[in-house]
Enzyme design. Structure first.
Site, PDB file in Angstrom:
ATOM      1  N   GLU A   1       1.897   6.533  -6.960  1.00 49.88           N
ATOM      2  CA  GLU A   1       0.793   7.355  -7.451  1.00 49.88           C
ATOM      3  C   GLU A   1       1.079   8.842  -7.235  1.00 49.88           C
ATOM      4  O   GLU A   1       0.923   9.661  -8.150  1.00 49.88           O
ATOM      5  CB  GLU A   1      -0.504   6.958  -6.737  1.00 49.88           C
ATOM      6  CG  GLU A   1      -0.995   5.558  -7.090  1.00 49.88           C
ATOM      7  CD  GLU A   1      -2.130   5.109  -6.186  1.00 49.88           C
ATOM      8  OE1 GLU A   1      -2.850   5.972  -5.665  1.00 49.88           O
ATOM      9  OE2 GLU A   1      -2.299   3.884  -6.001  1.00 49.88           O
TER      10      GLU A   1
ATOM     11  N   TYR B   1       0.821  -1.212   0.000  1.00 47.78           N
ATOM     12  CA  TYR B   1       0.000   0.000   0.000  1.00 47.78           C
ATOM     13  C   TYR B   1       0.856   1.264   0.000  1.00 47.78           C
ATOM     14  O   TYR B   1       0.646   2.152  -0.830  1.00 47.78           O
ATOM     15  CB  TYR B   1      -0.969  -0.023   1.182  1.00 47.78           C
ATOM     16  CG  TYR B   1      -2.278  -0.729   0.883  1.00 47.78           C
ATOM     17  CD1 TYR B   1      -2.353  -1.685  -0.118  1.00 47.78           C
ATOM     18  CD2 TYR B   1      -3.434  -0.447   1.606  1.00 47.78           C
ATOM     19  CE1 TYR B   1      -3.533  -2.354  -0.385  1.00 47.78           C
ATOM     20  CE2 TYR B   1      -4.628  -1.105   1.335  1.00 47.78           C
ATOM     21  CZ  TYR B   1      -4.675  -2.059   0.341  1.00 47.78           C
ATOM     22  OH  TYR B   1      -5.849  -2.697   0.065  1.00 47.78           O
TER      23      TYR B   1
END
Length: 238
Positions: A167, A160
């Site tokens: 991102e 994660y």
């Protein structure tokens, strides 16, 4: 206690989807697992052929767009009770943010496609999704291997943050190109009397990660403690 546990399991099963819905969910998750496996194989083959991890995005661009967009169906999947132990709100954010990054950033700003940050989130997504959809598939079939359950609730600890870092770095890399080109921006005056600055919007998207990512991350940590501790207790009772 044994009777109560068994009765609870029966109650949960009755709340689950019927045979048609279950069949749909199995097919959906099998297809998505296969799709992300195709992406994984594509990445490995491209790396072996090039001997470098740079610009591997182009080798998996089409299947990535297809299967990541297909994940929009997952927002509906989590609505089925007792099958997917996920928050609808958090799942919607996760899926929509990934679809947005795939199309509105990586696809739209060609200059960022060679950034290493793209590979960072693609690898994190790929491993995560293979495990996650496998988990859902075996759960639906009532034959969930402990290894997959463990991976589902453990590897996210690294994946994660890795995915989110990729991102955010990719959006950040896109900012100067968006500002220079005026991509998706609407300026006044116009007949709709409406303006929109995509550059500012991307900055707000990056800021939105601050409250939402920790919520998602700690939700998964809570789920990990609950699910894996329950599994260990069940094993001891046997």
């Amino acid at each position: 206690r044994a009777d109560n546990g068994y009765g609870g399991q029966q109650a949960r099963r009755r709340k689950g989807p019927g045979p048609l819905a279950t069949g749909y969910l199995v097919i959906y998750n099998v297809v998505m697992t296969a799709g992300w496996l195709v992406i994984a194989v594509g990445l490995v083959r491209a790396y072996l052929a090039k001997g470098s991890y740079h610009s591997l995005y182009y080798s998996i661009e089409k299947p990535l767009k297809f299967f990541q967009t297909g994940a929009l169906l997952e927002v509906g999947v989590v609505l089925f009770p007792g099958i997917v132990p996920s928050s609808v709100v958090l799942t919607a954010f996760q899926v929509m943010s990934r679809v947005f990054l795939t199309w509105a950033v990586t696809h739209s700003v060609k200059e960022v496609q060679t950034e290493d940050s793209v590979l960072l989130f693609v690898v994190a997504w790929t491993i995560t999704e293979i495990i996650r959809y496998s988990f859902y598939t075996f759960s639906l079939l009532n034959h969930l291997p402990y290894l997959i359950k463990w991976a589902r609730y453990t590897l996210f600890i690294v994946l994660y943050p890795m995915g989110v870092s990729g991102e955010l770095l990719t959006i950040y890399a896109a900012l100067p190109f968006v500002r220079q080109s005026g991509l998706y921006s609407i300026s006044l005056p116009n007949k709709y009397n409406f303006s929109f600055d995509y550059y500012t919007f991307l900055i707000l998207v990056m800021i939105s990660y601050i409250p939402i990512f920790p919520q998602l991350y700690f939700h998964m940590l809570h789920q990990r403690r609950k699910v894996l501790s329950h599994t260990e207790e069940h094993r001891k009772s046997e």
